[in-house]
Design a protein around this motif. Sequence first.
Motif, PDB file in Angstrom:
ATOM      1  N   THR A   8      54.565  14.466  68.469  1.00 15.65           N
ATOM      2  CA  THR A   8      55.608  14.256  67.467  1.00 15.65           C
ATOM      3  C   THR A   8      54.951  14.002  66.118  1.00 15.65           C
ATOM      4  N   VAL A   9      55.277  14.829  65.161  1.00 12.24           N
ATOM      5  CA  VAL A   9      54.760  14.688  63.794  1.00 12.24           C
ATOM      6  C   VAL A   9      55.950  14.353  62.897  1.00 12.24           C
ATOM      7  N   THR A  10      55.878  13.215  62.208  1.00 11.33           N
ATOM      8  CA  THR A  10      57.013  12.720  61.437  1.00 11.33           C
ATOM      9  C   THR A  10      56.616  12.451  59.996  1.00 11.33           C
ATOM     10  N   ASP A  11      57.210  13.210  59.072  1.00  8.98           N
ATOM     11  CA  ASP A  11      57.093  12.975  57.636  1.00  8.98           C
ATOM     12  C   ASP A  11      55.633  12.859  57.178  1.00  8.98           C
ATOM     13  N   VAL A  12      54.805  13.774  57.657  1.00 16.55           N
ATOM     14  CA  VAL A  12      53.368  13.720  57.355  1.00 16.55           C
ATOM     15  C   VAL A  12      53.053  14.513  56.086  1.00 16.55           C
ATOM     16  N   SER A  13      52.389  13.853  55.153  1.00 15.05           N
ATOM     17  CA  SER A  13      51.896  14.496  53.931  1.00 15.05           C
ATOM     18  C   SER A  13      50.412  14.203  53.799  1.00 15.05           C
ATOM     19  N   PHE A  14      49.719  15.126  53.134  1.00 18.67           N
ATOM     20  CA  PHE A  14      48.278  14.941  52.929  1.00 18.67           C
ATOM     21  C   PHE A  14      47.854  15.718  51.697  1.00 18.67           C
ATOM     22  N   SER A  15      46.984  15.102  50.891  1.00 12.41           N
ATOM     23  CA  SER A  15      46.515  15.758  49.661  1.00 12.41           C
ATOM     24  C   SER A  15      45.001  15.670  49.562  1.00 12.41           C
ATOM     25  N   TYR A  16      44.430  16.713  48.948  1.00 13.35           N
ATOM     26  CA  TYR A  16      43.027  16.690  48.556  1.00 13.35           C
ATOM     27  C   TYR A  16      43.012  16.468  47.045  1.00 13.35           C
ATOM     28  N   GLY A  17      42.894  15.217  46.643  1.00 16.04           N
ATOM     29  CA  GLY A  17      43.011  14.912  45.222  1.00 16.04           C
ATOM     30  C   GLY A  17      44.421  15.227  44.748  1.00 16.04           C
ATOM     31  N   ALA A  18      44.523  16.096  43.735  1.00 18.14           N
ATOM     32  CA  ALA A  18      45.833  16.457  43.189  1.00 18.14           C
ATOM     33  C   ALA A  18      46.484  17.598  43.961  1.00 18.14           C
ATOM     34  N   LYS A  19      45.743  18.224  44.868  1.00 13.48           N
ATOM     35  CA  LYS A  19      46.260  19.374  45.611  1.00 13.48           C
ATOM     36  C   LYS A  19      46.927  18.912  46.901  1.00 13.48           C
ATOM     37  N   LYS A  20      48.215  19.182  47.033  1.00 12.71           N
ATOM     38  CA  LYS A  20      48.952  18.778  48.233  1.00 12.71           C
ATOM     39  C   LYS A  20      48.774  19.837  49.312  1.00 12.71           C
ATOM     40  N   ALA A  21      48.202  19.433  50.452  1.00 11.94           N
ATOM     41  CA  ALA A  21      47.956  20.366  51.556  1.00 11.94           C
ATOM     42  C   ALA A  21      49.106  20.370  52.557  1.00 11.94           C
ATOM     43  N   LEU A  22      49.751  19.226  52.764  1.00 17.32           N
ATOM     44  CA  LEU A  22      50.905  19.115  53.658  1.00 17.32           C
ATOM     45  C   LEU A  22      51.977  18.296  52.954  1.00 17.32           C
ATOM     46  N   ASP A  23      53.219  18.734  53.081  1.00 16.15           N
ATOM     47  CA  ASP A  23      54.312  18.108  52.353  1.00 16.15           C
ATOM     48  C   ASP A  23      55.461  17.774  53.303  1.00 16.15           C
ATOM     49  N   ARG A  24      55.505  16.510  53.755  1.00 19.10           N
ATOM     50  CA  ARG A  24      56.585  15.979  54.594  1.00 19.10           C
ATOM     51  C   ARG A  24      56.833  16.882  55.812  1.00 19.10           C
ATOM     52  N   VAL A  25      55.812  17.045  56.596  1.00 20.07           N
ATOM     53  CA  VAL A  25      55.872  17.909  57.773  1.00 20.07           C
ATOM     54  C   VAL A  25      56.469  17.145  58.957  1.00 20.07           C
ATOM     55  N   ASP A  26      57.467  17.759  59.613  1.00 16.97           N
ATOM     56  CA  ASP A  26      58.141  17.180  60.788  1.00 16.97           C
ATOM     57  C   ASP A  26      58.268  18.234  61.872  1.00 16.97           C
TER      58      ASP A  26
END
Length: 244
Positions: A8-26
């Motif tokens: 289960t993946v809930t509201d996952v976000s991840f960034s490399y500095g200013a670059k967003k790699a994942l945006d609220r993934v569910d």
Amino acid sequence: MNTNAALTVTDVSFSYGAKKALDRVDFEIPPGHCTMLLGPNGAGKSTLFSLITRLYDTPNGQIELCGYDIKKRTTRALANLGIVFQQTTLDLDLTVLQNLRYHAALHGMSHKVAAQRIHEELERLDMFARRFEKVRQLNGGHRRRVEIARALLHKPALLLLDEPTVGLDVPSRTSIVDYVHSLARTGHIAVLWASHLIDEIYPDDRLIVLHKGKIKAAGSVDEILQSTGTATVKDAFFRLTQGD
């Protein structure tokens, strides 16, 4: 929390500095199904896999394996996970058997249990006769079979595959695709398979389309074809990943 879901993946976000790699993934991965993770290069697939395997920490959102939070109960959560990375991680100078025994020892298996499971997995993958060969003597397809056997030794609930057929010839690729799909159906294991090859998708698979760090669609093949008004997965993928 869905304790019946393998992942289960809930509201996952991840960034490399200013670059967003994942945006609220569910999303959720149910047992007994092969779920194909599709996305162009740079979509965020590798980042997502790095978070699931704890190679990266999850700064935002939550990831659970069989109901266990991977940050709070890391060891218990990851005990449910089997992984085959895109690049081989076998020791080329050890034999097939030595590689698998080493992995079994890391999981705390007794010699007796390890021997039984190694025998079972190698037999199922038609590799038992090659158990005394050094990995460097094997071709790419056979190395992949050994890696899949290794990933299954501890009987995980979720098998994570990161483009495992890249660089393989057609017969080897077909054999592995057929085997993994059969494993999901008969072994009640959940499979999350990152791929960019449309012909690796079966009609009864579930799909997750990831584009620019966002989930563009998730569901059965039929559901995604209906929602996009397309006749093929290739057309649906193109429609979901073009123009934005």
